[in-house]
Design a protein around this motif. Structure first.
Motif, mmCIF file in Angstrom:
data_model
loop_
_atom_site.group_PDB
_atom_site.id
_atom_site.type_symbol
_atom_site.label_atom_id
_atom_site.label_comp_id
_atom_site.label_asym_id
_atom_site.label_seq_id
_atom_site.Cartn_x
_atom_site.Cartn_y
_atom_site.Cartn_z
ATOM 1 N N TRP A 180 9.103 -2.682 0.627
ATOM 2 C CA TRP A 180 9.492 -3.792 1.555
ATOM 3 C C TRP A 180 10.519 -3.672 2.279
ATOM 4 O O TRP A 180 10.915 -4.404 3.292
ATOM 5 C CB TRP A 180 9.271 -5.100 0.515
ATOM 6 C CG TRP A 180 10.497 -5.292 -0.519
ATOM 7 C CD1 TRP A 180 11.938 -5.386 -0.510
ATOM 8 C CD2 TRP A 180 10.350 -4.628 -1.791
ATOM 9 N NE1 TRP A 180 12.407 -5.304 -1.714
ATOM 10 C CE2 TRP A 180 11.764 -4.825 -2.491
ATOM 11 C CE3 TRP A 180 9.133 -3.986 -2.671
ATOM 12 C CZ2 TRP A 180 11.758 -4.588 -3.854
ATOM 13 C CZ3 TRP A 180 9.570 -3.851 -3.717
ATOM 14 C CH2 TRP A 180 10.714 -3.946 -4.539
ATOM 15 N N LYS A 181 11.539 -2.674 1.877
ATOM 16 C CA LYS A 181 12.615 -2.551 2.787
ATOM 17 C C LYS A 181 12.346 -1.310 3.763
ATOM 18 O O LYS A 181 13.018 -1.364 4.792
ATOM 19 C CB LYS A 181 13.834 -1.980 1.857
ATOM 20 C CG LYS A 181 14.443 -3.053 0.858
ATOM 21 C CD LYS A 181 15.215 -2.169 0.012
ATOM 22 C CE LYS A 181 15.823 -3.384 -1.242
ATOM 23 N NZ LYS A 181 16.618 -2.710 -2.161
ATOM 24 N N GLY A 183 9.101 -0.865 5.263
ATOM 25 C CA GLY A 183 8.192 -1.742 6.130
ATOM 26 C C GLY A 183 7.406 -0.771 7.142
ATOM 27 O O GLY A 183 6.847 0.296 6.328
#
Length: 399
Positions: A180-181, A183
Motif C-alpha cells: 500500500w506504500k 501503489g
C-alpha cells in the motif's frame, strides 16, 4: 552425522535460551534433510565444466530484453549454438535511446542491441544476430518484428520473453516495502512490459511458430518465459510476486492450447544473477539492502540461463515432457550436466546449499554474536526443499 551433530549443536544453543525460535528453524531444516540424506549424498558430484555447445544452426529465435542482463546472456548462448537471433530491446545506438532506469557503471554504457549483436556476429561459428530496436510495450512494433522474421527466415523456432521494466526504488530497501506504500507504480512496472509484453509477443509469434512446426519435420518450437522464484514464494514485494506467478500461469495455460500444434512452453527460473545492474549495485554497496542480504558472489552469470535455453532447444523430447512447467535453471544444469561459464554449478534457490548460507546462518550469527563452526557451514547437504515447503512462506531474514 552432519544432521545429528547439527541438531545437538542447536539444542545446546536453545538450552542457553539464545533466540530459540531462530535455531528451531535450523533444526527443522536439518530434520527435514535427515529423511532424505542418503539420496542427497548420492547426488553430490565433482564440478566439471562439461557443457557441450549444441548445434542449433538451422534455428531462428527472438529474444526480447536482449541488450543486457539475462536476455543478453540468452542471446549470446543461442548465437554461440549457431542460431539466427533477433536481438530485441529499446536501447540502441541507431535510435540514441539508452535505458537510464539503472546505473550499469562506466563499463556498460553501450548496453544496446547492436552491442549484443556485434558480440554474436564476432563469435566463431555460424551464429548470426540481427539487432532490433523496439519497445515491447508497443504492439505494432512486436507485430513488425515477427513479420520481419517471417520475410527473412520463414521460420521461428524459439521465442524468449526476457524484457522487464526496472521497478521503482530497486536500489534500496523500499523495493521490499508494504504494497500500500508502493501503489500503482510498482504494479505497472512489474506487470506492463514483463507480463503484458510477454503475452503480446506470444500472440504475434505463435502463428509463425505453428507454420514452423508443420513445415519443418520433427521441429518443436519453444516459448520460454523468464520468470523467477517469486512465482512460487514471497519475494521482494506483492506486485513482483503476482507478476511472476502470472508469468508461470501464462506458460502453463498456453501449453494446453499449443500442445496440439507441437509447440512447447516453459517458465524458466534463473537464480540470483550477476547482471550488469546487480554487480554495479553491489559495488555501490546497495545490493544487500535491496536484495535482503543475498550473497551475489554465489550468483549465476546471465549466460547460465542461455545455456539452459540452448540445451532445452536441443532436447525436444524433454521440452515436450516439461511443457507448461516451471524449469529451474540450476536444477536443469544439474540434471543435464552443464555448468556456468566459470565452471561452477550454482545451487538452486530452494537448495539447502543456498538457503542456509544466505538466510539461516547469517541470522543465527547476528543474533548470537557467534560464528557458526566450520563443520556446519562447510558441510551443508545438497538437498532441494520440496515446492510445498519452499512455497509456504518467505525465508527468514535478518531484518
Amino acid at each position: 552425522l552432519f544432521v545429528v551433530s547439527l541438531t545437538r549443536y542447536c539444542t545446546m544453543l536453545i538450552s542457553h535460551r539464545r533466540h530459540a525460535s531462530t535455531y528451531l528453524i535450523l533444526v527443522a531444516l536439518s530434520s527435514l534433510t535427515a529423511s532424505f540424506f542418503v539420496n542427497a549424498l548420492s547426488s553430490i558430484t565433482s564440478v566439471v565444466d562439461s557443457y557441450a555447445v549444441p548445434n542449433l544452426g538451422s534455428k531462428v529465435a527472438i529474444v526480447t530484453g536482449a541488450s543486457r542482463g539475462i536476455g543478453k546472456g540468452i542471446a549470446l548462448e543461442l548465437g554461440r549454438a549457431g542460431m539466427t537471433v533477433y536481438v530485441a530491446s529499446r536501447s540502441s545506438r541507431s535510435t540514441g535511446f539508452l535505458s537510464t532506469e539503472r546505473d550499469l557503471g562506466e563499463d556498460n554504457r553501450d548496453c544496446t542491441v547492436e552491442r549484443t549483436a556485434d558480440e554474436i556476429n564476432d563469435m566463431a561459428g555460424d551464429g548470426r544476430a540481427i539487432p532490433i530496436p523496439m519497445d515491447i510495450s508497443n504492439d505494432d512494433e512486436i507485430a513488425a518484428l515477427v513479420e520481419k522474421v517471417k520475410e527473412e527466415c520463414g521460420r521461428l523456432d524459439a521465442v524468449v520473453c526476457s524484457a522487464f521494466n526496472t521497478p521503482p526504488d530497486l536500489n534500496d530497501a523500499s523495493f521490499r516495502d508494504d504494497f500500500w506504500k508502493q501503489g500503482a507504480p510498482m504494479w505497472d512496472a512489474c506487470h506492463g512490459v514483463g507480463l503484458r509484453g510477454s503475452y503480446m509477443t506470444c500472440c504475434e509469434s505463435v502463428p509463425l511458430m505453428i507454420d514452423t512446426a508443420k513445415s519443418k519435420g520433427g521441429t518443436r518450437p519453444l516459448i520460454a518465459i523468464i520468470s523467477s522464484f517469486g512465482g512460487k514464494s514471497y519475494t521482494f514485494n506483492v506486485a513482483y510476486g503476482v507478476g511472476k506467478a502470472a508469468a508461470d500461469r501464462l506458460a502453463s495455460d498456453m501449453a494446453l492450447q499449443l500442445s496440439k500444434h507441437n509447440i512447447d512452453t516453459i517458465s524458466l527460473y534463473p537464480g540470483v544473477v550477476r547482471t550488469e545492474g546487480n554487480v554495479e549495485m553491489d559495488k555501490r554497496g546497495e545490493w544487500s539492502a535491496a536484495s535482503g542480504g543475498l550473497d551475489l558472489s554465489m550468483g549465476e552469470s546471465p549466460q547460465f540461463t542461455g545455456r539452459a535455453v540452448a540445451s532445452l532447444l536441443a532436447e525436444s523430447a524433454l521440452t515436450e515432457e516439461r511443457s507448461g512447467d516451471v524449469v529451474v535453471v540450476a536444477e536443469l544444469a544439474k540434471e543435464l550436466g552443464f555448468t556456468d561459464i566459470d565452471g561452477r554449478m550454482p545451487p538452486s534457490i530452494r537448495n539447502l546449499k543456498f538457503i542456509l548460507p544466505n538466510f539461516v546462518f547469517p541470522q543465527i550469527e547476528k543474533e548470537s554474536g557467534t560464528s557458526l563452526p566450520g563443520w556446519i557451514t562447510d558441510n551443508v547437504p545438497d538437498y532441494l526443499l520440496p515446492w510445498s515447503i519452499f512455497s509456504s512462506g518467505p525465508p527468514p531474514t535478518s531484518d
